[in-house]
Structures are given as C-alpha cells and as structure tokens.
Design an enzyme around this catalytic site. Structure first.
Site, PDB file in Angstrom:
ATOM      1  N   SER A  43       0.837  -1.190   0.000  1.00  0.00           N
ATOM      2  CA  SER A  43       0.000   0.000   0.000  1.00  0.00           C
ATOM      3  C   SER A  43       0.884   1.257   0.000  1.00  0.00           C
ATOM      4  O   SER A  43       1.817   1.358  -0.788  1.00  0.00           O
ATOM      5  CB  SER A  43      -0.946  -0.039   1.204  1.00  0.00           C
ATOM      6  OG  SER A  43      -1.959   0.921   1.080  1.00  0.00           O
ATOM      7  N   ASP A 213      -5.297  -2.823  -3.227  1.00  0.00           N
ATOM      8  CA  ASP A 213      -4.390  -2.632  -2.104  1.00  0.00           C
ATOM      9  C   ASP A 213      -3.690  -3.915  -1.671  1.00  0.00           C
ATOM     10  O   ASP A 213      -4.316  -4.954  -1.472  1.00  0.00           O
ATOM     11  CB  ASP A 213      -5.176  -2.063  -0.915  1.00  0.00           C
ATOM     12  CG  ASP A 213      -4.275  -1.397   0.094  1.00  0.00           C
ATOM     13  OD1 ASP A 213      -3.492  -2.114   0.752  1.00  0.00           O
ATOM     14  OD2 ASP A 213      -4.332  -0.172   0.221  1.00  0.00           O
TER      15      ASP A 213
END
Length: 391
Positions: A43, A213
């Site tokens: 991320s 993500d």
C-alpha cells in the site's frame, strides 16, 4: 525493512527511518552504506519502499527527498479535492442506484471508486526514478525490492519483486510471487485502498488482472522479506501495536456507529491484523527453534527470524482530528457526511480521516513523532543492528 500500509499515516515511516539512520550514522557520512539490503512494502508503504530503494545508494538523500515530499504534501496532490472530484462519483453512484435498472448508460459508466487518485500517479512519475532501481541492484546497494497487491480478478495475493540475483519465485495458497521490474502501475495497484481508490490493471503473463491494495489478504506481511533472504527484519508500522489505544476505541457511546467509524475499522483490520498475526507466528517459530537441543539439525527449511517493530507511541487518530480543518472544504464536507467529527465531546471517525489526510501539517507532525519515538529507543536500535535481539 518492511513498511506497512496506512494511507497518509505512512508519513510516520519517513521520520522513523530518518531516526534509525541518525542512530547508525550520526555523522551522515557520504560513504554510509544502505543498512537495508532487502526492502518490502505494501500500500502506501510500497510507495515509500520503492522511493527509498530507487535511491538506496545514498540512503540519507533518499530519506531527505521523501521527507520533502511528505512535508510539502496536500490533498490535491494525491486525489482530486475539488467539489466535482469529491462528490462526482457519489452522485453517479446515487443515480445508478435510483435509475440504473432502467438506463443502460448509467450501468455502463458506473464509477470505479469514491475518489479519483490520478494526481497521485503524476506525483509518483515526477518523484521516483524507476530505472535507477536496477542500477542500485547491479551496484550492490540493494539485494531486492518487493511490493504486494491483491487481485480482484483471481482473488490471489501477489508479490512483485525485483532482485539483484537470480531467485526462484515462491508460491503458497492463493499467494504468488512474480519477478518483474517494478513500475508505476504496480505502485498504483498496491496503494489502491478498497472502495476509496480505483483498482489498477496489471499484465500477468498471458492475461490481465485488476489489482488493489496490497494489504488485503496479506496473511504474512514479512514473508516476502524472508523469501528474499532476510533473517533480521525491521518493521515500521503505521498503527500502535501495544497499549496505545486508538481514538475510536477510547470513546464509548450508545450511538449507532457512523459510516466513518465502520469504514475506519474495516481499513484498520486490513492494514493491521495481518502484521499482528505474522509477528505472533514468527515469535512461536523462534521459541520452537530455541527449544531444539544443541547439535540437532532440522531439515524443515525453517530459520530463526529476528524482528524489531517500530510503531506510533500516540494515537494517530487523535492527531488526524486535530488537523482536520487543513483539508479542503469539499473533502471535509464529504467526511462529515460519513460521520467524521472533530467537535469536542463528539469526536468520531479519526481513524478513517487519518488514511485520507494528506496535508503537510498532519504528515509533518507524524514525521516528528516517529523521529522522537525511535530516538527514545536508541540502545534497542543499536542492539538490533549490531547485537542479538529476538522478539
């Protein structure tokens, strides 16, 4: 070095790493070698990890550059913060829910996310020298970089890695490693917070997959570093792992939780729980290996891993609410609709706000907090890098 996710909270990682280098190299020698031969991230942590790895030959310069970016950041540099950019997708979703059953055009043009993060792509293009990563690998400044993403198409957890030496890809149950040059597309995929930012399309062998993500489905965040050869890992988390409470957990109320509270805790589960479980797993394996009698050889392929975790000493949620007014009016209005409030006695939604508060006042305070947190642990840091530390 393993850097976790957390949106704007990832600014904390920059201050932490600056303090680590200050402890290891107080004189800032130009010949100081990068102490992290393997760098991993997911991320927002993947962005920090890649930016650092691309300048690994000059670690002080790498972090100084990262600090400049984070301290000069504004919301509009990461996602559209104008009224049309903030509320446009919401109105389109509302229209689809009301009239999508009758109008094919609405269904065909359904929004992909709540927010438009195209400004982030431009920021990363201007800030990261991707070709320099290979030069650092070839020059011996770095052994490998790994970043993670999750495929919405196949449901697999993916680790993309670029190494300076031949390395067989690894795989597990719905977990695959892929050796290929790290690009902007990989970072946009790894940092695509679910629902908030749109997925990115990545080409994998003979097919394309939509990825989001890297913290989703990440059951073993430290695993890529171990597969790349690490036996000592420094983890910089963006959430407290200890007794420091999160803001939303400290305010008890009979009121039904807002969308901001529910969404914040959902994101917290994505970014935090995997690391906690992985740290506990490593601790148990280390304990079992310590119990093996001297002279007994194990052929399991399991090795002892030393881990040191750096995490915030204060609630980042409360810090976020303190800086909420620095966000553009349209973003604040959007967050109020979701239930974010900084009013005294009615504080709510700080957890969600902390992921989206890309403002220099907030990120600058996180950098300062991290620096002080690490400097308070100087002896522990020195022992970890130069002595024997087991966690």
């Amino acid at each position: 070095m393993v850097l976790t996710g957390g949106g704007a909270r990832a600014a904390y990682q920059v201050g932490a790493l600056q303090a680590v280098l200050a402890i290891l190299d107080p004189n800032k020698s130009p010949h100081f070698r990068n102490p992290f031969s393997i760098v991993c991230g997911s991320s927002a942590g993947a962005i920090n990890a890649t930016a650092y790895a691309c300048r690994a030959g000059h670690p002080h310069t790498a972090l100084k550059r990262l600090e400049k970016i984070w301290r000069g950041l504004h919301t509009g540099d990461v996602y559209r913060s104008d009224p049309a950019g903030v509320f446009g997708n919401g109105f389109r979703w509302l229209g689809m829910l009301m009239f999508g059953w009758a109008l094919q055009g609405l269904r065909d043009n359904a929004p992909k996310s709540l927010l438009d993060n195209r400004p982030l792509a431009q920021l990363l293009c201007d800030s990261i020298d991707f070709p320099n990563l290979q030069r650092n690998l070839q020059g011996g400044h770095l052994r490998g970089l790994a970043i993670t993403a999750s495929s919405y198409t196949s449901g697999n957890h993916l680790t993309f890695y670029q190494a300076g030496h031949p390395l067989d890809a690894w795989k597990g149950r719905q977990r695959y490693a892929i050796a290929e040059p790290i690009t902007l597309d990989h970072l946009m995929a790894s940092s695509a917070i679910p629902f908030v930012f749109p997925a990115a399309r990545l080409s994998l062998e003979d097919q394309c997959e939509w990825c989001g993500d890297g913290s989703m489905r990440q059951l073993a965040p430290i695993s890529p570093a171990i597969h790349l050869g690490a036996d000592r890992v420094l983890v910089v988390s963006t959430s407290a792992h200890g007794d420091a409470p999160e803001e939303d957990a400290t305010h008890q109320s009979d009121q039904y939780p807002t969308l901001a509270q529910i969404g914040g805790h959902a994101l917290s589960d994505i970014f935090i729980d995997g690391l906690s479980i992985d740290l506990e797993r490593i601790s148990r394996i280390n304990m079992l290996l310590d119990a093996v009698p001297p002279g007994v050889q194990l052929n399991t392929g399991v090795k002892k891993i030393d881990v040191l975790t750096i995490s915030p000493s204060k609630s980042i949620d409360e810090i976020a609410l303190k800086h909420l007014n620095f966000m553009p009016k349209s973003v604040r209005a959007f967050l109020r609709v979701l239930g974010v409030s900084a009013k005294p006695g009615k504080e709510s939604g700080g957890l969600l706000a902390s992921f989206l508060l890309f403002e220099s006042a907030f990120t600058g305070e996180l950098i300062g907090l991290a620096y002080n947190d690490v400097m308070a642990r100087q002896e522990e840091i020195k022992a970890f890098f130069y002595g024997e530390v087991n966690e």
